[in-house]
Design an enzyme around this catalytic site. Structure first.
Site, short mmCIF file in Angstrom:
data_model
loop_
_atom_site.label_atom_id
_atom_site.label_comp_id
_atom_site.label_asym_id
_atom_site.label_seq_id
_atom_site.Cartn_x
_atom_site.Cartn_y
_atom_site.Cartn_z
N LYS A 273 1.02 -1.30 -0.05
CA LYS A 273 0.14 0.13 0.03
C LYS A 273 0.94 1.08 0.11
CE LYS A 273 -4.16 -1.77 0.17
NZ LYS A 273 -5.00 -1.51 -0.89
N GLU A 346 -5.85 -6.22 -6.71
CA GLU A 346 -6.16 -7.74 -6.75
C GLU A 346 -7.63 -7.77 -6.82
OE1 GLU A 346 -7.62 -6.46 -2.97
OE2 GLU A 346 -5.79 -5.75 -4.07
N ARG A 348 -9.91 -6.56 -8.46
CA ARG A 348 -10.45 -6.77 -10.07
C ARG A 348 -10.09 -8.25 -10.55
NH1 ARG A 348 -7.30 -1.76 -11.79
NH2 ARG A 348 -7.71 -1.10 -9.94
#
Length: 493
Positions: A273, A346, A348
């Protein structure tokens, strides 16, 4: 929480006024002051004089605060036992259902315990509006510390008939499922693994009287057999194996297809992130799967109707030696190949697996839901929507506005496909050199629906709030649960 909303006449309401009771009174903003809602005023006139005096004096005293806040509650002392007054703003600038729900939710959140007597229902002119008010009050009462068996008493003040009784029953179902979603989303990730989430939802379904809804859990071997290569790859780095929960709702008519992203924790994978603060609330990345499952349960409770099939891929996106790498290529159930450019995109990937499988199951309309990005940059008050079908998109947006959970359709332009081109696969899962977006996530998902009318809902901005965003307090919201229930509900009436 055990919800049991009801409606009573004004005379009976007066008799209930006493200790541990909150009276909810709607007001409307004027330019420099606030005024009582006219319908509530007429009902309030039937209350004892000391109650009417207290409401009007407190309203005048709190008028400055009501220009900034959506609801305020204060204790009221007088000749009768101490009771509480909650003033809530019915905002004329909002669409009708949204204004009613916002006022009901905000006032409900202020009530810590005891009975609620709501004059806000007097402003509701129909059974659907009474449902919105009752559901808003009940949903507002939820807390993480709430006991599942804790009784919650919400009483609308108004005349009761058959349509009102059914509206209140629908509100009970909606509030029960909203509570269930919010509790799951707020559950710490070490207490809710992919398999644990699947088993929890399957147990809820197995314990119901309604037998039209069934659940099946696909383990990693079954995912492999069915070609869910992306879901397996996303969960590869975690000690918790991925799985999928498949829900089937029997009925007559064309088959709905639903898919929900269920990432029980999202570290971002090797593409960790970018915002370290964001990791702290990535337990919420399964909010879509929880909402889809609860919508199916609510649909079953509402009676026989159109069949639906939901696939919820569940995984934990961790960092580890076996983890998915940027540059890897994964295979979906329809044989389509995706180059993984970004392991933090991830959601999608797993939704693509579900969509590809649902198309092969011969669904006639297809909706997927996921916390993929920023909901199309429409802020916390909306969910974003992209679609290949004008009719389906309008159905979704209209449903959201009817229940006070608005969405916004955004364009799906074919020109964006080149931003996801790949030399080694059919497409990449994210762009290189430019920022990712909800638009690009929808562009990636679009080919997996093939010719089936399809819509993608991104609830990334509203499913979990890091800070308060009126009318919601910080935390989980269950958005877009009420919209999903509404699109199923016409077939169950």
């Amino acid at each position: 929480m055990r919800h049991s909303p009801r409606s009573i006449g004004v005379g009976e309401a007066v008799g209930l006024l006493g200790d541990n009771t909150t009276v909810v009174v709607p007001v409307r903003r004027d330019t420099d002051t606030v005024r009582l809602d006219p319908a509530a005023t007429r009902a309030l006139d039937a209350f004892p004089e000391d109650v009417r005096i207290a409401v009007r004096s407190i309203m005048l005293a709190l008028a400055p605060r009501l220009n900034e806040e959506i609801a305020v509650t204060v204790p009221v002392c007088g000749p009768r036992p101490v009771w509480w007054l909650a003033l809530c703003v019915l905002d004329d600038a909002l669409p009708r259902a949204e204004a009613l729900f916002a006022a009901a939710l905000a006032s409900g959140h202020l009530v810590e315990s005891g009975r609620m007597l709501s004059l806000l229902a007097c402003a509701a002119a129909s059974a659907p509006e009474e449902e919105v008010v009752a559901a808003g009050h009940a949903i507002g009462r939820w807390r993480w510390t709430s006991d599942d068996d804790e009784p919650v008493e919400v009483t609308l003040i108004g005349e009761t008939d058959a349509s009102t009784a059914w509206a209140l029953e629908r509100a009970r179902i909606i509030a029960t499922e909203a509570d269930a979603v919010r509790r799951l989303v707020e559950t710490p990730p070490n207490a809710l693994t992919p398999r644990g989430l699947a088993e929890h939802l399957a147990r809820r379904i197995a314990g119901r009287d309604e037998s039209r809804l069934t659940a099946e859990i696909w383990d990693s071997d079954e995912l492999r057999r069915r070609g869910f290569g992306a879901t397996l790859a996303v969960g590869e780095a975690s000690a918790q194996e991925p799985c999928a929960l498949v829900l089937r709702l029997d009925g007559d008519g064309p088959l709905w297809g639903l898919a929900g992203k269920g990432i029980t924790f999202d570290s971002g994978g090797l593409n960790l992130k970018r915002d370290p603060a964001e990791i702290a609330w990535m337990k919420s990345d399964m909010a879509a799967a929880a909402s889809v499952a609860s919508a199916m349960m609510a649909a079953a409770d509402l009676g026989p109707g159109r069949p639906a099939l939901a696939v919820l891929p569940l995984a934990e996106n961790a960092v580890g030696p076996q983890g998915l790498r940027p540059g890897d290529v994964v295979t979906h159930p329809n044989g389509r190949l995706t180059e993984v450019v970004d392991t933090d995109s991830e959601g999608r990937l797993v939704l693509a697996d579900a969509l590809a499988w649902l198309v092969r199951a011969d669904v006639k309309e297809l909706v997927d839901v996921g916390t993929l990005s920023d909901s199309g940059d429409v802020g916390t008050s909306f969910w974003g929507c992209w679609s290949t079908s004008d009719a389906l998109a309008q159905t979704l947006v209209d449903a959201g506005y009817r229940v006070g959970e608005p969405g916004w359709r955004l364009p799906l332009h074919p020109g964006y496909r080149r931003l996801l081109s790949s030399r080694v696969a059919d497409s990449a899962n994210a762009p290189t050199g430019i920022p990712d977006s909800g638009q690009l996530a929808a562009t990636f998902l679009r080919p997996f629906a093939m010719d089936v009318p399809w819509a993608h809902i991104d609830n990334g901005s509203g499913a979990y709030l890091v800070v308060d965003a009126d009318p919601w307090p910080a935390g989980p919201t269950a958005v877009p649960l009420r919209t999903l229930i509404e699109i199923l509900r016409p077939h169950f009436r």
